[in-house]
Design a protein around this motif. Structure first.
Motif, PDB file in Angstrom:
ATOM      1  N   ALA A  55       3.610  -6.201   6.412  1.00  0.00           N
ATOM      2  CA  ALA A  55       2.376  -6.478   7.342  1.00  0.00           C
ATOM      3  C   ALA A  55       1.024  -5.908   6.667  1.00  0.00           C
ATOM      4  CB  ALA A  55       2.989  -5.814   8.413  1.00  0.00           C
ATOM      5  N   VAL A  56       1.200  -4.718   6.018  1.00  0.00           N
ATOM      6  CA  VAL A  56      -0.031  -4.243   5.484  1.00  0.00           C
ATOM      7  C   VAL A  56      -0.642  -4.934   4.392  1.00  0.00           C
ATOM      8  CG1 VAL A  56      -0.835  -2.336   4.056  1.00  0.00           C
ATOM      9  CG2 VAL A  56       0.575  -1.774   6.061  1.00  0.00           C
ATOM     10  N   THR A  57       0.416  -5.450   3.500  1.00  0.00           N
ATOM     11  CA  THR A  57      -0.279  -6.340   2.409  1.00  0.00           C
ATOM     12  C   THR A  57      -0.969  -7.746   3.056  1.00  0.00           C
ATOM     13  OG1 THR A  57       1.915  -5.558   1.094  1.00  0.00           O
ATOM     14  CG2 THR A  57       0.674  -7.636   0.530  1.00  0.00           C
ATOM     15  N   ALA A  58      -0.298  -8.232   3.961  1.00  0.00           N
ATOM     16  CA  ALA A  58      -0.892  -9.405   4.367  1.00  0.00           C
ATOM     17  C   ALA A  58      -2.261  -8.966   5.360  1.00  0.00           C
ATOM     18  CB  ALA A  58      -0.080  -9.975   5.737  1.00  0.00           C
ATOM     19  N   PHE A  59      -2.322  -7.854   5.810  1.00  0.00           N
ATOM     20  CA  PHE A  59      -3.510  -7.382   6.447  1.00  0.00           C
ATOM     21  C   PHE A  59      -4.750  -7.272   5.216  1.00  0.00           C
ATOM     22  CE2 PHE A  59      -6.498  -4.095   7.792  1.00  0.00           C
ATOM     23  CZ  PHE A  59      -7.178  -4.806   8.849  1.00  0.00           C
ATOM     24  N   ALA A  60      -4.224  -6.656   4.101  1.00  0.00           N
ATOM     25  CA  ALA A  60      -5.040  -6.194   3.161  1.00  0.00           C
ATOM     26  C   ALA A  60      -5.799  -7.572   2.289  1.00  0.00           C
ATOM     27  CB  ALA A  60      -4.420  -5.259   2.083  1.00  0.00           C
ATOM     28  N   VAL A  61      -4.750  -8.588   2.141  1.00  0.00           N
ATOM     29  CA  VAL A  61      -4.882  -9.911   1.613  1.00  0.00           C
ATOM     30  C   VAL A  61      -6.255 -10.543   2.592  1.00  0.00           C
ATOM     31  CG1 VAL A  61      -4.482 -12.115   0.848  1.00  0.00           C
ATOM     32  CG2 VAL A  61      -3.243  -9.901   0.348  1.00  0.00           C
ATOM     33  N   ILE A  62      -5.820 -10.513   3.755  1.00  0.00           N
ATOM     34  CA  ILE A  62      -6.775 -11.212   4.650  1.00  0.00           C
ATOM     35  C   ILE A  62      -8.164 -10.703   4.973  1.00  0.00           C
ATOM     36  CG2 ILE A  62      -6.957 -12.114   7.235  1.00  0.00           C
ATOM     37  CD1 ILE A  62      -3.954 -12.488   7.271  1.00  0.00           C
ATOM     38  N   ALA A  63      -7.845  -9.527   5.163  1.00  0.00           N
ATOM     39  CA  ALA A  63      -9.272  -8.616   5.343  1.00  0.00           C
ATOM     40  C   ALA A  63     -10.139  -8.347   3.911  1.00  0.00           C
ATOM     41  CB  ALA A  63      -8.983  -7.226   5.990  1.00  0.00           C
ATOM     42  N   ARG A  64      -9.509  -8.613   2.953  1.00  0.00           N
ATOM     43  CA  ARG A  64     -10.194  -8.479   1.655  1.00  0.00           C
ATOM     44  C   ARG A  64     -10.644  -6.846   1.534  1.00  0.00           C
ATOM     45  NH1 ARG A  64     -13.501 -14.017   0.353  1.00  0.00           N
ATOM     46  NH2 ARG A  64     -11.497 -15.477   0.582  1.00  0.00           N
ATOM     47  N   ILE A  65      -9.793  -5.932   1.737  1.00  0.00           N
ATOM     48  CA  ILE A  65     -10.233  -4.468   1.786  1.00  0.00           C
ATOM     49  C   ILE A  65     -10.490  -3.979   0.270  1.00  0.00           C
ATOM     50  CG2 ILE A  65      -9.381  -2.327   2.168  1.00  0.00           C
ATOM     51  CD1 ILE A  65      -7.675  -3.273   4.273  1.00  0.00           C
ATOM     52  N   PRO A  66     -11.572  -3.768   0.005  1.00  0.00           N
ATOM     53  CA  PRO A  66     -11.725  -3.366  -1.513  1.00  0.00           C
ATOM     54  C   PRO A  66     -10.693  -2.333  -2.040  1.00  0.00           C
ATOM     55  CG  PRO A  66     -13.545  -2.212  -0.084  1.00  0.00           C
ATOM     56  CD  PRO A  66     -12.684  -3.083   0.949  1.00  0.00           C
ATOM     57  N   GLY A  67     -10.544  -2.283  -2.867  1.00  0.00           N
ATOM     58  CA  GLY A  67      -9.573  -1.259  -3.793  1.00  0.00           C
ATOM     59  C   GLY A  67      -8.896  -1.940  -4.784  1.00  0.00           C
ATOM     60  N   ASP A  68      -7.844  -1.084  -5.606  1.00  0.00           N
ATOM     61  CA  ASP A  68      -7.024  -1.529  -6.639  1.00  0.00           C
ATOM     62  C   ASP A  68      -5.892  -2.360  -6.534  1.00  0.00           C
ATOM     63  OD1 ASP A  68      -6.063  -1.694  -9.151  1.00  0.00           O
ATOM     64  OD2 ASP A  68      -6.229   0.562  -9.596  1.00  0.00           O
ATOM     65  N   LEU A  69      -6.067  -3.729  -6.266  1.00  0.00           N
ATOM     66  CA  LEU A  69      -5.105  -4.575  -5.696  1.00  0.00           C
ATOM     67  C   LEU A  69      -3.840  -4.417  -6.931  1.00  0.00           C
ATOM     68  CD1 LEU A  69      -6.907  -7.629  -4.776  1.00  0.00           C
ATOM     69  CD2 LEU A  69      -6.014  -5.658  -3.613  1.00  0.00           C
ATOM     70  N   THR A  70      -4.204  -3.993  -7.995  1.00  0.00           N
ATOM     71  CA  THR A  70      -3.073  -4.132  -9.127  1.00  0.00           C
ATOM     72  C   THR A  70      -2.198  -2.813  -8.809  1.00  0.00           C
ATOM     73  OG1 THR A  70      -4.465  -5.253 -10.958  1.00  0.00           O
ATOM     74  CG2 THR A  70      -2.498  -4.011 -11.452  1.00  0.00           C
ATOM     75  N   MET A  71      -2.581  -1.874  -8.465  1.00  0.00           N
ATOM     76  CA  MET A  71      -1.917  -0.407  -8.286  1.00  0.00           C
ATOM     77  C   MET A  71      -1.476  -0.679  -6.586  1.00  0.00           C
ATOM     78  SD  MET A  71      -3.002   3.410  -8.119  1.00  0.00           S
ATOM     79  CE  MET A  71      -3.414   3.448 -10.008  1.00  0.00           C
ATOM     80  N   PHE A  72      -1.937  -1.292  -5.785  1.00  0.00           N
ATOM     81  CA  PHE A  72      -1.378  -1.652  -4.378  1.00  0.00           C
ATOM     82  C   PHE A  72      -0.266  -2.631  -4.580  1.00  0.00           C
ATOM     83  CE2 PHE A  72      -1.197  -4.072  -0.766  1.00  0.00           C
ATOM     84  CZ  PHE A  72      -0.913  -3.180   0.331  1.00  0.00           C
ATOM     85  N   PHE A 117      -5.950   2.309  -2.051  1.00  0.00           N
ATOM     86  CA  PHE A 117      -6.716   2.186  -0.797  1.00  0.00           C
ATOM     87  C   PHE A 117      -6.635   3.712  -0.172  1.00  0.00           C
ATOM     88  CE2 PHE A 117      -4.942  -2.165  -1.392  1.00  0.00           C
ATOM     89  CZ  PHE A 117      -6.193  -2.884  -1.113  1.00  0.00           C
ATOM     90  N   PRO A 118      -7.614   4.554  -0.419  1.00  0.00           N
ATOM     91  CA  PRO A 118      -7.741   5.935  -0.092  1.00  0.00           C
ATOM     92  C   PRO A 118      -8.093   5.812   1.283  1.00  0.00           C
ATOM     93  CG  PRO A 118      -8.813   5.638  -1.973  1.00  0.00           C
ATOM     94  CD  PRO A 118      -8.576   4.265  -1.656  1.00  0.00           C
ATOM     95  N   GLU A 119      -8.615   5.003   1.939  1.00  0.00           N
ATOM     96  CA  GLU A 119      -9.431   5.204   3.238  1.00  0.00           C
ATOM     97  C   GLU A 119      -8.367   4.303   4.162  1.00  0.00           C
ATOM     98  OE1 GLU A 119     -11.259   7.189   3.994  1.00  0.00           O
ATOM     99  OE2 GLU A 119     -11.697   7.810   1.819  1.00  0.00           O
ATOM    100  N   SER A 120      -7.266   3.808   3.779  1.00  0.00           N
ATOM    101  CA  SER A 120      -6.246   2.723   4.741  1.00  0.00           C
ATOM    102  C   SER A 120      -5.220   3.428   5.302  1.00  0.00           C
ATOM    103  CB  SER A 120      -5.398   1.837   3.758  1.00  0.00           C
ATOM    104  OG  SER A 120      -4.629   2.642   2.892  1.00  0.00           O
ATOM    105  N   GLY A 121      -5.177   4.874   5.249  1.00  0.00           N
ATOM    106  CA  GLY A 121      -4.197   5.321   6.278  1.00  0.00           C
ATOM    107  C   GLY A 121      -2.693   5.106   5.730  1.00  0.00           C
TER     108      GLY A 121
END
Length: 590
Positions: A55-72, A117-121
């Motif tokens: 669920a978090v991955t889907a939200f991150a992709v849809i919202a295009r949250i900035p961060g290190d996607l490779t590490m995520f 994603f440091p600010e993602s909780g």
């Protein structure tokens, strides 16, 4: 309940067939059984974490949250890979500690996702492996979970140059500590409750085993006895029955196997109504002893049952139904009837020649010129023949089904007991001399009584003859007659073998004999009892083994006198007899 050690628990498990967990020192470190339960928990926990990560991955992709996607995605990929591994690896075949590798790697995977994603909780996802380790691996898992999460968390904080003095930064480790502590204590409490339940199950299993064993023993005992037993519950259903009852019921079926033999009352002639049948009476709450029921019509092959009913009480004293006990008494009742028939036949046959003897004696007495001495002898012979006929009549009455030994009719009149007892003593003097027994009559005083002289002579003869027969050879028999204006007393005392308490209670039953080596029919004392009762009196017996016996007859002194109650011990003490007393109405006369 006492302490149960591991060995006794295992032995109990082996006996009861139950699988129980060994709770001891190891329970503090490993709280779940290694029998597949831990594997199921691992799969469930990992699937939950995987679903949240998806669920978090889907939200991150849809919202295009900035961060290190490779590490995520590296962290997310680790979570998915661990989910697959969790489902494929047979954890129940491995060490219980092996499954702990999964949540530790989950902590690393979540750390990568948190760094990306440091600010993602995403740090909240650490609660999943923390609860898993704290609940599954006991104290070691609890310490390891907090250690790994705290190290990972503060490493992320330091490497990300975040403020270490923010309250928000302190909240996460505090929440992890609280959640892990709650999970650890909950599982420990669950483990303690489960241990208690396992021990209770063991105790209940052992109690059930003992109960089943006792029930089996009771069943075997009931099936081994030769009398039928049934228990009728309060609702009228039969809850217990034994083999003897089944055999009896089978024997009461007619030859064609379809109909039950008709029941008759104890006399064997009167048909028994259904409401007077023993089971019907027991179901109505009646309690009774030895009800005789004949099954089968007269003049056919029939059976007799003696039935007794007793109410049952539970532990609280409440009514718990009734138990009905039946016993086959066909042979016993047939023997009693045969005995009565023989006695009646013999008595009847004796009556005819005695009647003829009395007739010829009467003719001889009417002859003129008979010397006075011969006339006196003929009078004595006539009197004894008439007494013999009276005794035979009593025996005939004793063979009847009446509860009394004889159907006594008395014709009382004012009599001096002294003359009556002295005459009886003189008549038995020859028998006493044969055994060198002395009959003392010094205490036979003039005493008025309102009695039937013939019947009381029969009582005196029986008591004196018994004292001579059962007395000690070379001993003595003491007679006493005394009284007042209310009651008159006859005392016959010997110094013979005495009677046991049990014999005293049965002494006045028909055909009872304390000794079989002494002649007699066992009817004398029973006849005496009924004669005395017909006068409104009573017989009191006192005896002591090795000392002797005493019989005290209490009679009314005047017409229309009602004798007051008296204590047997007191009466015998007043007479000077032995003091172990009983009375004639204490025994069962049935």
């Amino acid at each position: 309940m006492g302490k149960v050690d591991t060995s006794s628990v295992r032995r109990g498990e082996s006996r009861s067939g139950r699988r129980n967990t060994l709770w001891g020192a190891l329970a503090a470190e490993l709280t779940l059984k290694h029998d597949g339960t831990q594997a199921r928990v691992a799969v469930l926990q990992q699937l939950m974490l995987t679903v949240v990560a998806l669920a978090v991955t889907a939200f991150a992709v849809i919202a295009r949250i900035p961060g290190d996607l490779t590490m995520f995605f590296t962290g997310v990929g680790m979570v998915f890979v661990l989910a697959v591994v969790t489902m494929l690896v047979p954890w129940n075949r491995l060490s219980p500690w092996a499954v702990g590798v999964i949540p530790v790697l989950d902590i690393v995977a979540i750390m990568l996702m948190r760094v990306a994603f440091p600010e993602s909780g995403l740090a909240l996802l650490w609660l999943f492996p923390v609860m898993w380790l704290s609940a599954s691996l006991g104290l070691a898992g609890y310490v390891a979970a907090n250690l790994f999460v705290w190290v990972a968390y503060w490493w992320v904080i330091v490497s990300g140059n975040e403020s270490a003095f923010s309250f928000a930064l302190l909240l996460m480790p505090i929440v992890v500590l609280a959640v892990s502590t709650g999970a650890y204590l909950s599982v420990r409490r669950f483990a303690a409750q489960r241990s208690l339940l396992d021990k209770q199950a063991l105790v209940l299993g052992q109690s059930l085993e003992r109960t089943q064993h006792q029930e089996q023993l009771v069943t075997q005992v009931l099936d081994s006895v030769d009398f039928g037993v049934i228990r009728i519950s309060l609702d009228g259903s039969i809850s217990i029955t034994n083999e003897a009852h089944a055999r009896m019921q089978h024997a009461l079926v007619s030859a064609d196997g379809h109909n039950r033999l008709p029941p008759y009352d104890s006399d064997g002639q009167t048909p028994l109504d259904p409401e007077r049948m023993p089971v019907a009476r027991a179901e109505r709450g009646e309690v009774f002893d030895n009800q005789i029921v004949w099954f089968g019509a007269p003049d056919t092959t029939r059976r007799a049952l003696s039935v007794t009913a007793r109410r049952l009480r539970d532990a609280r004293g409440a009514d718990a139904g009734v138990v009905v006990i039946s016993r086959d008494v066909t042979a016993e009742r047939t023997a009693l009837r045969a005995r009565d028939n023989v006695v009646a036949s013999v008595s009847h046959e004796l009556r005819s020649p005695l009647t003829a003897i009395i007739g010829y004696l009467d003719l001889a007495l009417e002859t003129d010129g008979i010397p006075e001495k011969v006339r006196g002898d003929l009078d004595v012979a006539t009197q004894n023949a008439e007494r013999m006929i009276q005794i035979i009549s009593d025996i005939l009455s004793a063979t009847s089904s009446s509860k009394s030994t004889v159907d006594v009719t008395v014709s009382p009149q004012n009599v001096d007991l002294q003359h009556l007892v002295l005459a009886a003593a003189a008549a038995w003097e020859p028998s006493a001399l044969e055994r060198r027994i002395t009959i003392f009559t010094d205490d036979v005083q003039p005493t008025d009584a309102y009695v039937d002289p013939a019947r009381m002579r029969q009582v005196a003869d029986n008591l004196i003859s018994n004292a001579i027969k059962y007395g000690r050879e070379g001993g003595s028999v003491q007679l006493a007659v005394y009284g007042d204006d209310v009651a008159s007393y006859l005392l016959v005392r010997d110094d013979g073998i005495g009677l046991s308490p049990d014999d005293q209670n049965r002494l006045f039953r028909r055909f009872f004999r304390a000794r079989t080596d002494v002649g007699g029919t066992g009817l004398g004392l029973a006849i005496c009892r009924d004669i005395v009762r017909a006068h409104g009196g009573e017989i009191i017996v006192g005896s002591e083994q090795g000392v002797g016996s005493a019989f005290l007859v209490r009679l009314p002194a005047k017409v229309d006198v009602m004798l007051p109650p008296i204590d047997p011990e007191e009466a015998l003490d007043m007479s000077g007899a032995v003091t172990t007393a009983g009375r004639s109405d204490m025994e069962a006369t049935g």
